[in-house]
Design a protein around this motif. Structure first.
Motif, PDB file in Angstrom:
ATOM      1  N   LEU A 102      73.419  55.752  35.816  1.00 40.44           N
ATOM      2  CA  LEU A 102      73.464  55.427  34.385  1.00 40.44           C
ATOM      3  C   LEU A 102      74.892  55.107  33.945  1.00 40.44           C
ATOM      4  CD1 LEU A 102      71.036  57.855  32.497  1.00 40.44           C
ATOM      5  CD2 LEU A 102      70.966  55.358  32.628  1.00 40.44           C
ATOM      6  N   TYR A 103      75.807  55.976  34.422  1.00 40.64           N
ATOM      7  CA  TYR A 103      77.224  55.809  34.058  1.00 40.64           C
ATOM      8  C   TYR A 103      77.728  54.433  34.468  1.00 40.64           C
ATOM      9  CZ  TYR A 103      82.288  56.455  34.240  1.00 40.64           C
ATOM     10  OH  TYR A 103      83.637  56.295  34.097  1.00 40.64           O
ATOM     11  N   LYS A 104      77.402  54.039  35.721  1.00 43.87           N
ATOM     12  CA  LYS A 104      77.869  52.755  36.246  1.00 43.87           C
ATOM     13  C   LYS A 104      77.210  51.596  35.511  1.00 43.87           C
ATOM     14  CE  LYS A 104      79.328  54.356  40.764  1.00 43.87           C
ATOM     15  NZ  LYS A 104      78.886  54.719  42.112  1.00 43.87           N
ATOM     16  N   TRP A 152      76.154  51.648  32.449  1.00 44.89           N
ATOM     17  CA  TRP A 152      76.732  51.645  31.100  1.00 44.89           C
ATOM     18  C   TRP A 152      78.068  50.912  31.082  1.00 44.89           C
ATOM     19  CZ3 TRP A 152      74.145  52.993  26.914  1.00 44.89           C
ATOM     20  CH2 TRP A 152      74.829  53.198  25.709  1.00 44.89           C
ATOM     21  N   ASN A 153      78.884  51.197  32.122  1.00 47.87           N
ATOM     22  CA  ASN A 153      80.232  50.626  32.161  1.00 47.87           C
ATOM     23  C   ASN A 153      80.314  49.343  32.987  1.00 47.87           C
ATOM     24  OD1 ASN A 153      81.735  52.689  30.623  1.00 47.87           O
ATOM     25  ND2 ASN A 153      80.973  54.000  32.277  1.00 47.87           N
ATOM     26  N   ASN A 154      79.143  48.795  33.308  1.00 48.41           N
ATOM     27  CA  ASN A 154      79.094  47.541  34.058  1.00 48.41           C
ATOM     28  C   ASN A 154      79.831  47.584  35.397  1.00 48.41           C
ATOM     29  OD1 ASN A 154      77.418  45.932  32.517  1.00 48.41           O
ATOM     30  ND2 ASN A 154      79.061  45.559  31.033  1.00 48.41           N
TER      31      ASN A 154
END
Ligand code: UDP
Ligand code: MG
Length: 317
Positions: free
Chosen positions: A259-261, A263-265
């Motif tokens: 999810l984190y990746k 979100w931050n593309n």
């Protein structure tokens, strides 16, 4: 009645008459009121006939005939149910255990207040390689696991308070560790007495070198039973929860980083390319299986309670 003598036997035709006479001699000399309960565990020889004859001439002799051979533990169980004495003594039928020990065993229970006194064949007259050495190992391990400081768990000669035999469930091959069963039922005053042992006079031993293997397996059973016998779910359930949690946490971390990746593309590999994904999955599956084992264990325990484990063909007295 003061004494019940419980004697399981399989093909001991030669020993029975001698054993009976010896018992009666000792018990009458000490003025005991007693009964002798023989459990004929499916003998193929004349043992059954000899016992019936004894029962018909002496009403203190009571006989249980099993339909077939069910094993020593089952025989003891059936005998225990029948006892009427305040003190119960078990002994082997092969004349290896001496009836002379009975008066002292009786007073240990009756006067000294022991719940159970186990015989200790300090000098043993059996085959060294197949019996004595494996038995020493078995006893050492049994002491460690049970916390009972007995030297000879498996001795056939034992004395019990009546309550004890009425409250323990001996089955399978559990005659090997009756003291532990008693302890698990809350009978903690357990002692031992050095007893005389003799070489087998007639017939042959019913337990051979297979004790090497069975003794070890029994030991694992002892450990399992004393810790989780009543609650298999406690063992399997806690292992299951632990495994499942590890798997779940791993999956959670994978998901969070994904999810984190996202979100931050930041570019990322596919979930199925991540080895941790498979680890998480298998650990969760194994965890669920442990849980299932726990449930099955509980289920088996519940159904077994009402099951008859042996079939009696006839009883005398
Ligand atoms: N026994 C029994 N059922 C069996 C095996 C043995 O009732 O399936 C009896 C046997 O007749 C004897 C006692 O259990 O009275 C102890 O057996 P054994 O003397 O063969 O064992 P050991 O003294 O060699 O350990
Ligand atoms: Mg014997």
């Amino acid at each position: 009645m003061q004494l019940s003598i419980v004697i399981p036997l399989l093909n001991e035709e030669k020993s029975i008459p001698e054993l009976y006479q010896w018992l009666v001699k000792v018990l009458e000399a000490n003025q005991f009121s007693f009964e002798v309960i023989f459990i004929n565990d499916g003998s193929q020889d004349q043992s059954g006939k000899i016992l019936d004859a004894l029962g018909s001439q002496d009403s203190r002799v009571r006989v249980i005939h099993f339909q077939k051979n069910y094993g020593k533990s089952q025989a003891l169980h059936a005998g225990f149910l029948k006892t009427k004495g305040e003190v119960v003594i078990t002994m082997d039928a092969d004349l290896q255990d001496s009836p002379e020990e009975i008066p002292e065993l009786y007073s240990l229970i009756n006067q000294e207040g022991y719940d159970l006194v186990s015989g200790w064949k300090k000098r043993r007259y059996d085959n060294v390689l197949t019996k004595n050495i494996p038995s020493k190992l078995f006893n050492a391990a049994a002491r460690k696991i049970s916390g009972l400081s007995l030297h000879d768990f498996n001795c056939g000669l034992k004395a019990y308070k009546s309550e004890v035999v009425k409250n323990i469930e001996v089955y399978g091959e559990m005659h090997r560790y009756i003291p532990l069963l008693a302890k698990n039922q809350g009978f903690s005053h357990i002692g031992e007495k050095v007893v005389k042992h003799q070489a087998r006079k007639y017939g042959s031993t019913k337990f051979g070198a297979e004790r090497f293997i069975f003794g070890f397996l029994d030991l694992i059973t002892i450990w399992f039973f004393s810790k989780f016998g009543k609650r298999p779910m406690h063992l399997f359930g806690s292992m299951g929860v632990l495994m499942f949690l590890i798997g779940f946490m791993t999956a959670f971390i994978i998901g969070a980083s994904k999810l984190y990746k996202l979100w931050n593309n930041i570019p990322d590999i596919l979930v199925t390319q991540n080895p941790w994904f498979y680890i998480a999955l298998s650990v969760m599956i194994i965890g669920s299986l442990f849980f299932l084992a726990g449930f099955l264990g509980e289920l088996i325990l519940r159904t077994q309670k009402n099951q008859k484990r042996y079939k009696i063909s006839k009883t005398v007295n």
